[in-house]
Design a protein around this motif. Structure first.
Motif, PDB file in Angstrom:
ATOM      1  N   MET A   1     -86.633  -6.204  15.556  1.00  0.00           N
ATOM      2  CA  MET A   1     -85.380  -6.265  14.797  1.00  0.00           C
ATOM      3  C   MET A   1     -84.190  -6.274  15.755  1.00  0.00           C
ATOM      4  O   MET A   1     -84.170  -5.550  16.741  1.00  0.00           O
ATOM      5  CB  MET A   1     -85.286  -5.057  13.850  1.00  0.00           C
ATOM      6  CG  MET A   1     -84.011  -5.033  13.038  1.00  0.00           C
ATOM      7  SD  MET A   1     -84.092  -3.926  11.623  1.00  0.00           S
ATOM      8  CE  MET A   1     -85.338  -4.692  10.607  1.00  0.00           C
ATOM      9  N   ASN A   2     -83.226  -7.108  15.461  1.00  0.00           N
ATOM     10  CA  ASN A   2     -82.023  -7.197  16.289  1.00  0.00           C
ATOM     11  C   ASN A   2     -81.279  -5.870  16.275  1.00  0.00           C
ATOM     12  O   ASN A   2     -80.865  -5.383  15.220  1.00  0.00           O
ATOM     13  CB  ASN A   2     -81.129  -8.322  15.745  1.00  0.00           C
ATOM     14  CG  ASN A   2     -79.924  -8.575  16.627  1.00  0.00           C
ATOM     15  OD1 ASN A   2     -79.494  -7.688  17.357  1.00  0.00           O
ATOM     16  ND2 ASN A   2     -79.386  -9.760  16.565  1.00  0.00           N
ATOM     17  N   SER A   3     -81.110  -5.269  17.444  1.00  0.00           N
ATOM     18  CA  SER A   3     -80.526  -3.926  17.511  1.00  0.00           C
ATOM     19  C   SER A   3     -79.059  -3.907  17.102  1.00  0.00           C
ATOM     20  O   SER A   3     -78.495  -2.848  16.859  1.00  0.00           O
ATOM     21  CB  SER A   3     -80.676  -3.371  18.930  1.00  0.00           C
ATOM     22  OG  SER A   3     -79.956  -4.171  19.843  1.00  0.00           O
ATOM     23  N   THR A   4     -78.426  -5.101  17.036  1.00  0.00           N
ATOM     24  CA  THR A   4     -77.012  -5.123  16.666  1.00  0.00           C
ATOM     25  C   THR A   4     -76.813  -5.299  15.161  1.00  0.00           C
ATOM     26  O   THR A   4     -75.698  -5.233  14.684  1.00  0.00           O
ATOM     27  CB  THR A   4     -76.283  -6.261  17.398  1.00  0.00           C
ATOM     28  OG1 THR A   4     -76.877  -7.516  17.015  1.00  0.00           O
ATOM     29  CG2 THR A   4     -76.392  -6.105  18.902  1.00  0.00           C
ATOM     30  N   THR A   5     -77.878  -5.535  14.447  1.00  0.00           N
ATOM     31  CA  THR A   5     -77.767  -5.784  13.014  1.00  0.00           C
ATOM     32  C   THR A   5     -77.728  -4.474  12.252  1.00  0.00           C
ATOM     33  O   THR A   5     -78.636  -3.657  12.358  1.00  0.00           O
ATOM     34  CB  THR A   5     -78.962  -6.622  12.517  1.00  0.00           C
ATOM     35  OG1 THR A   5     -79.039  -7.819  13.285  1.00  0.00           O
ATOM     36  CG2 THR A   5     -78.792  -6.972  11.039  1.00  0.00           C
TER      37      THR A   5
END
Length: 314
Positions: A1-5
């Motif tokens: 999972m994109n850590s910035t999302t």
């Protein structure tokens, strides 16, 4: 999972623990809930049991724990509800609990806490709120690391608070030895520590499949407020209403804990802070919501971990 999302879910401030747990089968899973005999701890434990988990209530008051366990068995039909003695302010008690634990542990909900207590020190000289809310849970979590790793995909849930906005961890004087004691600053600092524990545990234990997250349950009238004078409570309620914040039922207050403990939406997600069943936005000055940057600071998280290890080893 994109850590910035930023993670959002279909659930809201009005959702209950049962709403979040709908359709989740925890048969064969084992959970520990600290403070499981009062407030949102009861509803957290009840919902885990209703979903089929084996649940251990880790409590100071064994009699209250047994009453709660009987009630949960009666309301859920799940007979796998146990009670263990745990006093988070007493490191010998924590060590005894972790030493007695056998087998894997899939879910650890660090739910217990004290709030805005008068200045009190443990035998080690530690300020009581930091000792209970952070150091006790730190010792418990690290003491159960092997059991969490054995579970594969274990989750640690830290019940923090919007009060973390009141104070970062003041590393120069954590225990108020130099600065004047202020109950809310002490509480806020301990709640920031709860978030930092989730950040660092996730970083250290990712290879063990362990994730940890923190949350603000919302405003709920529970025994947690036992140290507050009535006028302070009235003031809290008035400020909440003025800010458009409605106090929650215990069932609603336990919802975000359940989300972090069992929802498939959080698989593989760690080191974050949630409120009202969604990941919190960065705190905006002048508001009472969101997460402070210092509570997610990886350097502070790593430092707190080391400070905690050193304190427990002293």
């Amino acid at each position: 999972m994109n850590s910035t999302t930023r993670i959002t879910t279909p659930f809201t401030a009005q959702s209950t623990a049962a709403d979040v747990a709908a359709g989740v089968d925890l048969t064969g899973k084992r959970a520990v809930v600290t403070g499981g005999a009062s407030g949102i701890g009861i509803e957290t434990a009840r919902t885990l049991a209703a979903a089929g988990a084996e649940v251990t209530l880790a409590v100071r008051d064994l009699a209250a724990g047994e009453r709660t366990a009987e009630d949960i068995v009666a309301t859920t039909g799940n007979k796998q509800v146990h009670v263990g003695r745990l006093d988070l302010a007493d490191q010998a008690s924590v060590a005894s609990f972790t030493a007695a634990w056998e087998g894997p542990l899939h879910i650890l909900v660090n739910n217990a806490g004290v709030m805005a207590s008068p200045e009190t020190r443990t035998p080690e000289g530690w300020e009581l709120q930091f000792a209970t809310n952070h150091l006790g849970h730190f010792a418990l979590t690290t003491g159960l690391h092997r059991a969490l790793a054995a579970a594969g995909g274990a989750r640690v849930v830290s019940v923090s608070s919007s009060a973390h906005l009141r104070s970062p961890v003041v590393f120069d004087d954590i225990h108020f030895r130099e600065r004047p004691y202020e109950p809310w600053s002490a509480y806020g600092q301990s709640k920031t520590a709860n978030v930092l524990l989730a950040v660092e545990a996730t970083r250290r234990w990712a290879d063990d499949g362990i994730t940890a997250n923190a949350l603000m349950p919302g405003g709920i009238r529970t025994n947690l407020q036992r140290h507050l004078p009535q006028e302070d409570l009235d003031g809290m309620l008035a400020r909440s209403r003025a800010a458009g914040v409605t106090w929650k039922t215990p069932e609603q207050g336990a919802a975000t804990s359940l989300l972090l403990a069992i929802s498939p939406l959080l698989d593989g997600v760690g080191g974050r802070y949630f409120e009202d069943c969604n990941e919190a936005e960065p705190h905006q000055e002048g508001t009472r919501s969101g997460v402070a940057a210092y509570a997610l600071d990886p350097e502070a998280a790593a430092l707190l971990w080391q400070v905690s290890v050193d304190a427990l080893a002293a």
